[in-house]
Motif scaffolding. Structure first.
Motif, PDB file in Angstrom:
ATOM      1  N   ILE A 454       9.341  -7.202  12.907  1.00  0.00           N
ATOM      2  CA  ILE A 454       8.107  -7.178  11.298  1.00  0.00           C
ATOM      3  C   ILE A 454       9.221  -7.828  10.602  1.00  0.00           C
ATOM      4  O   ILE A 454       7.659  -8.452   9.975  1.00  0.00           O
ATOM      5  N   GLU A 455       9.778  -7.714  10.432  1.00  0.00           N
ATOM      6  CA  GLU A 455      10.107  -8.910   9.964  1.00  0.00           C
ATOM      7  C   GLU A 455       9.925 -10.478   9.891  1.00  0.00           C
ATOM      8  O   GLU A 455       9.665 -11.372   9.493  1.00  0.00           O
ATOM      9  N   ARG A 456       9.885 -10.716  11.631  1.00  0.00           N
ATOM     10  CA  ARG A 456       9.334 -12.084  11.675  1.00  0.00           C
ATOM     11  C   ARG A 456       7.731 -12.155  11.453  1.00  0.00           C
ATOM     12  O   ARG A 456       6.931 -13.368  10.597  1.00  0.00           O
ATOM     13  N   VAL A 457       7.127 -11.097  11.914  1.00  0.00           N
ATOM     14  CA  VAL A 457       5.742 -11.376  11.559  1.00  0.00           C
ATOM     15  C   VAL A 457       5.473 -11.186   9.751  1.00  0.00           C
ATOM     16  O   VAL A 457       4.643 -12.475   8.866  1.00  0.00           O
ATOM     17  N   CYS A 458       6.632 -10.403   9.175  1.00  0.00           N
ATOM     18  CA  CYS A 458       5.611 -10.595   7.517  1.00  0.00           C
ATOM     19  C   CYS A 458       6.425 -11.530   6.879  1.00  0.00           C
ATOM     20  O   CYS A 458       5.639 -12.318   6.151  1.00  0.00           O
ATOM     21  N   LYS A 459       7.741 -12.479   7.502  1.00  0.00           N
ATOM     22  CA  LYS A 459       7.804 -13.331   7.445  1.00  0.00           C
ATOM     23  C   LYS A 459       6.842 -14.981   7.978  1.00  0.00           C
ATOM     24  O   LYS A 459       6.081 -15.323   6.639  1.00  0.00           O
ATOM     25  N   SER A 460       6.397 -14.206   7.938  1.00  0.00           N
ATOM     26  CA  SER A 460       5.193 -15.006   8.937  1.00  0.00           C
ATOM     27  C   SER A 460       3.932 -15.317   7.998  1.00  0.00           C
ATOM     28  O   SER A 460       3.058 -16.678   7.672  1.00  0.00           O
ATOM     29  N   TYR A 461       3.662 -13.805   7.811  1.00  0.00           N
ATOM     30  CA  TYR A 461       2.374 -13.913   6.886  1.00  0.00           C
ATOM     31  C   TYR A 461       2.815 -13.348   5.147  1.00  0.00           C
ATOM     32  O   TYR A 461       1.832 -13.500   4.052  1.00  0.00           O
ATOM     33  N   LYS A 462       4.348 -13.778   5.036  1.00  0.00           N
ATOM     34  CA  LYS A 462       4.819 -14.146   3.145  1.00  0.00           C
ATOM     35  C   LYS A 462       4.013 -12.658   3.198  1.00  0.00           C
ATOM     36  O   LYS A 462       3.471 -13.162   1.795  1.00  0.00           O
ATOM     37  N   LYS A 463       4.056 -11.793   3.737  1.00  0.00           N
ATOM     38  CA  LYS A 463       4.073 -10.210   3.180  1.00  0.00           C
ATOM     39  C   LYS A 463       5.593  -9.395   3.543  1.00  0.00           C
ATOM     40  O   LYS A 463       6.060  -9.851   3.721  1.00  0.00           O
ATOM     41  N   GLU A 464       5.244  -8.373   2.065  1.00  0.00           N
ATOM     42  CA  GLU A 464       6.084  -7.308   2.520  1.00  0.00           C
ATOM     43  C   GLU A 464       6.308  -6.684   3.851  1.00  0.00           C
ATOM     44  O   GLU A 464       5.557  -6.319   3.744  1.00  0.00           O
ATOM     45  N   LYS A 465       7.575  -6.286   4.105  1.00  0.00           N
ATOM     46  CA  LYS A 465       8.031  -5.506   5.274  1.00  0.00           C
ATOM     47  C   LYS A 465       7.471  -3.811   4.884  1.00  0.00           C
ATOM     48  O   LYS A 465       6.597  -3.242   5.547  1.00  0.00           O
ATOM     49  N   ASN A 466       6.935  -3.575   3.074  1.00  0.00           N
ATOM     50  CA  ASN A 466       6.593  -2.317   2.854  1.00  0.00           C
ATOM     51  C   ASN A 466       4.970  -2.191   2.803  1.00  0.00           C
ATOM     52  O   ASN A 466       4.983  -1.275   3.451  1.00  0.00           O
ATOM     53  N   LYS A 467       4.696  -3.599   3.580  1.00  0.00           N
ATOM     54  CA  LYS A 467       2.436  -3.569   3.342  1.00  0.00           C
ATOM     55  C   LYS A 467       2.589  -3.857   4.961  1.00  0.00           C
ATOM     56  O   LYS A 467       1.616  -3.421   5.476  1.00  0.00           O
ATOM     57  N   PHE A 468       4.273  -3.254   5.875  1.00  0.00           N
ATOM     58  CA  PHE A 468       2.822  -3.715   7.365  1.00  0.00           C
ATOM     59  C   PHE A 468       2.209  -3.081   8.171  1.00  0.00           C
ATOM     60  O   PHE A 468       1.173  -2.964   8.252  1.00  0.00           O
ATOM     61  N   GLU A 469       2.339  -1.800   7.515  1.00  0.00           N
ATOM     62  CA  GLU A 469       1.681   0.051   7.832  1.00  0.00           C
ATOM     63  C   GLU A 469      -0.212  -0.852   7.382  1.00  0.00           C
ATOM     64  O   GLU A 469      -0.872  -0.484   8.178  1.00  0.00           O
ATOM     65  N   ASN A 470      -0.445  -1.836   6.921  1.00  0.00           N
ATOM     66  CA  ASN A 470      -1.523  -2.504   6.812  1.00  0.00           C
ATOM     67  C   ASN A 470      -2.469  -3.806   7.284  1.00  0.00           C
ATOM     68  O   ASN A 470      -2.998  -4.188   6.770  1.00  0.00           O
ATOM     69  N   ARG A 471      -1.732  -3.993   8.595  1.00  0.00           N
ATOM     70  CA  ARG A 471      -1.379  -5.391   9.239  1.00  0.00           C
ATOM     71  C   ARG A 471      -2.939  -5.573   9.644  1.00  0.00           C
ATOM     72  O   ARG A 471      -3.036  -6.792   9.255  1.00  0.00           O
ATOM     73  N   LYS A 472      -3.616  -4.358   9.900  1.00  0.00           N
ATOM     74  CA  LYS A 472      -4.915  -4.947  10.261  1.00  0.00           C
ATOM     75  C   LYS A 472      -6.259  -5.598   8.605  1.00  0.00           C
ATOM     76  O   LYS A 472      -6.730  -6.748   9.665  1.00  0.00           O
ATOM     77  N   ILE A 473      -5.667  -5.260   7.507  1.00  0.00           N
ATOM     78  CA  ILE A 473      -6.641  -6.206   6.749  1.00  0.00           C
ATOM     79  C   ILE A 473      -6.199  -7.764   6.650  1.00  0.00           C
ATOM     80  O   ILE A 473      -6.229  -8.442   5.431  1.00  0.00           O
ATOM     81  N   TRP A 474      -4.620  -8.130   6.358  1.00  0.00           N
ATOM     82  CA  TRP A 474      -4.255  -8.966   6.842  1.00  0.00           C
ATOM     83  C   TRP A 474      -4.818 -10.247   8.436  1.00  0.00           C
ATOM     84  O   TRP A 474      -5.478 -11.554   8.239  1.00  0.00           O
ATOM     85  N   LEU A 475      -5.881 -10.096   9.084  1.00  0.00           N
ATOM     86  CA  LEU A 475      -7.238 -10.209  10.200  1.00  0.00           C
ATOM     87  C   LEU A 475      -7.580 -10.999   8.753  1.00  0.00           C
ATOM     88  O   LEU A 475      -8.232 -10.006   8.109  1.00  0.00           O
ATOM     89  N   VAL A 476      -7.546 -12.304   9.213  1.00  0.00           N
ATOM     90  CA  VAL A 476      -9.672 -12.377   8.557  1.00  0.00           C
ATOM     91  C   VAL A 476     -10.954 -13.506   9.892  1.00  0.00           C
ATOM     92  O   VAL A 476      -9.948 -12.756  10.772  1.00  0.00           O
TER      93      VAL A 476
END
Length: 476
Positions: A454-476
């Motif tokens: 999770i840390e690696r993904v959030c770092k790659s997307y430049k997002k906070e870890k506590n926002k990980f549950e919203n990952r679907k909306i990171w897809l463009v």
């Protein structure tokens, strides 16, 4: 002391009269399919007009000279020698003088009886092979060591590391026989160049054995929602030897199959006078763009070698070659390296590599960054949900989905079809939105491996870890 010599089959037991199968050896496991393949191969070999004056090479035998027991122990080769003993007995109704191979395992006895019964069914064909003196044409390289440790070190380096006895070597030897002699040297050199590059750079994933087992075999066999075969040696060889189509001797051309790689036209364009013009594709000749499709039927010989060259080139192009800093492929590589590093499950790394190779085969670099993001969203859900990731988990993710993701990639006309399919999988989205999948009642991550992913993904997307549950909306 290590000695190397070449002998034909009929002379082996004269040279090594005290040859035994040691108790620590595994059972005799050859089945009737292997016996059938061997006989068919001999028949094909003898059908070659040049076979009269040449030998049929049966590979390397490794023996250990046990001085205490005054015996030569078979370290590698008992399967072939035991099978040839059955063939000899079926042809001559006795065994070779000095031959004293014995097996004391139930599995061995079962397979010996079964294979001998099968040989009796083909006794007429064996009689013809006898007339051609096939057993006298069988040639072996014999390696003898009087040091047991050295013998097993050599054996391990051959079999476990895939140096000379891997799947790729069997495939090379098989398909070279179908290549015209004038081209055999070039095909062999091109093949060896790939192997040499992988060894020189210490890149196991660039070995051809990895390509066949973890990319090509899976892409071709993991279809639908059926039970997927394992990527073991026998299954891989069956796919790329037995399942390839025969060609006529001297055949130089191969049928192409309809796919996006060999389309003559790519679009229609209206002209100023309202007439329509079909626009042609550029004539591309580099290895990435050979007009093949990853699941197409294969023909033995040249077609197989070019097919292999294409997909090794694609795999290397995506995951190892350098790309311009501002290119999409450089962005893909950075994201892949950041997320799918050594801390990631190897099963999931192989899964996403497979998806990207199949995607590139269909669409090249078109939306390839977006493709990686969607594949990671799909595959990453496995890492988030499962405490441990095993090989069956990957298979289940394909079999239990609405559609097999590999089938979707292969059958898509547009990248958006793949992206829409992935985003439509509600069970995937729920894994991310349901925090209990990866965070316990105390607000702690259930597994350090999951947390680090999770840390690696959030770092790659430049997002906070506590926002990980919203990952679907990171897809463009």
């Amino acid at each position: 002391m290590i000695k190397v010599k070449t002998l034909n089959y009929l002379d082996i037991f004269k040279e090594f009269p005290n040859l035994v199968v040691p108790d620590y050896q595994r059972a005799y496991t050859w089945n009737t399919d292997k016996i059938e393949d061997l006989i068919n191969d001999w028949q094909e070999f003898l059908g070659n007009k040049n076979s009269k004056n040449i030998s049929y090479y049966m590979g390397t035998l490794l023996f250990y000279l046990n001085k205490e027991k005054d015996k030569f122990e078979i370290i590698d080769g008992q399967q072939r020698l035991s099978s040839l003993a059955l063939v000899y007995h079926c042809i001559h109704n006795n065994i070779l003088k000095e031959q004293n191979l014995s097996h004391n395992q139930y599995t061995s006895a079962h397979n010996i009886v079964k294979n001998y019964s099968y040989l009796l069914q083909r006794k007429q064909e064996l009689a013809i092979l006898k007339e051609y003196d096939i057993l006298n044409k069988l040639q072996f390289t014999i390696i003898v060591s009087d040091n047991e440790d050295n013998a097993f070190t050599f054996f391990d380096s051959q079999n476990n590391r895939g140096v000379t006895l891997g799947v790729d070597d069997y495939l090379k030897a098989y398909h070279l026989r179908a290549v015209q002699e004038s081209n055999q040297e070039k095909m062999a050199k091109d093949w060896e160049a790939i192997t040499f590059f992988a060894r020189k750079n210490d890149k196991l994933e660039l070995n051809l054995e990895y390509l066949f087992k973890d990319i090509l075999f899976k892409s071709r066999q993991w279809k639908g929602q059926r039970s997927f075969p394992y990527k073991n040696k026998d299954n891989v060889l069956r796919e790329f030897q037995k399942q390839t189509h025969k060609i006529k001797k001297g055949e130089q051309n191969y049928r192409l199959f309809a796919n996006q790689n060999n389309m003559r036209f790519h679009s229609l364009e209206y002209q100023e006078d309202n007439s329509l013009v079909m626009l042609s594709r550029e004539r591309i000749v580099d290895t990435n763009h050979f007009p093949f499709s990853i699941r197409q039927p294969l023909f033995e010989g040249h077609n197989f070698f070019l097919f292999t060259q294409k997909y090794h080139s694609i795999y290397k192009f995506i995951f190892f070659d350098k790309h311009p800093e501002n290119s999409d492929l450089n962005s893909v590589r950075k994201m892949y390296d950041d997320i799918y590093n050594n801390d990631m499950s190897n099963y999931l790394k192989e899964y996403i590599q497979l998806c990207l190779v199949m995607y590139f085969d269909n669409f090249g670099v078109e939306y390839i960054v977006k493709a990686l993001q969607h594949f990671d969203f799909y595959i990453g859900s496995i890492r988030v949900e499962k405490y441990y990731v095993r090989s069956e988990v990957v298979k289940n993710s394909l079999k239990n989905a609405k559609n097999n993701l590999l089938d979707v990639i292969q059958g898509a006309y547009l990248p958006s079809e793949i992206f829409n399919f992935i985003k439509s999988q509600e069970n995937i989205s729920k894994i991310y939105t349901n925090k209990q999948k990866y965070i316990n009642d105390k607000g702690e991550y259930r597994n350090n491996v999951i947390e680090r992913y999770i840390e690696r993904v959030c770092k790659s997307y430049k997002k906070e870890k506590n926002k990980f549950e919203n990952r679907k909306i990171w897809l463009v």
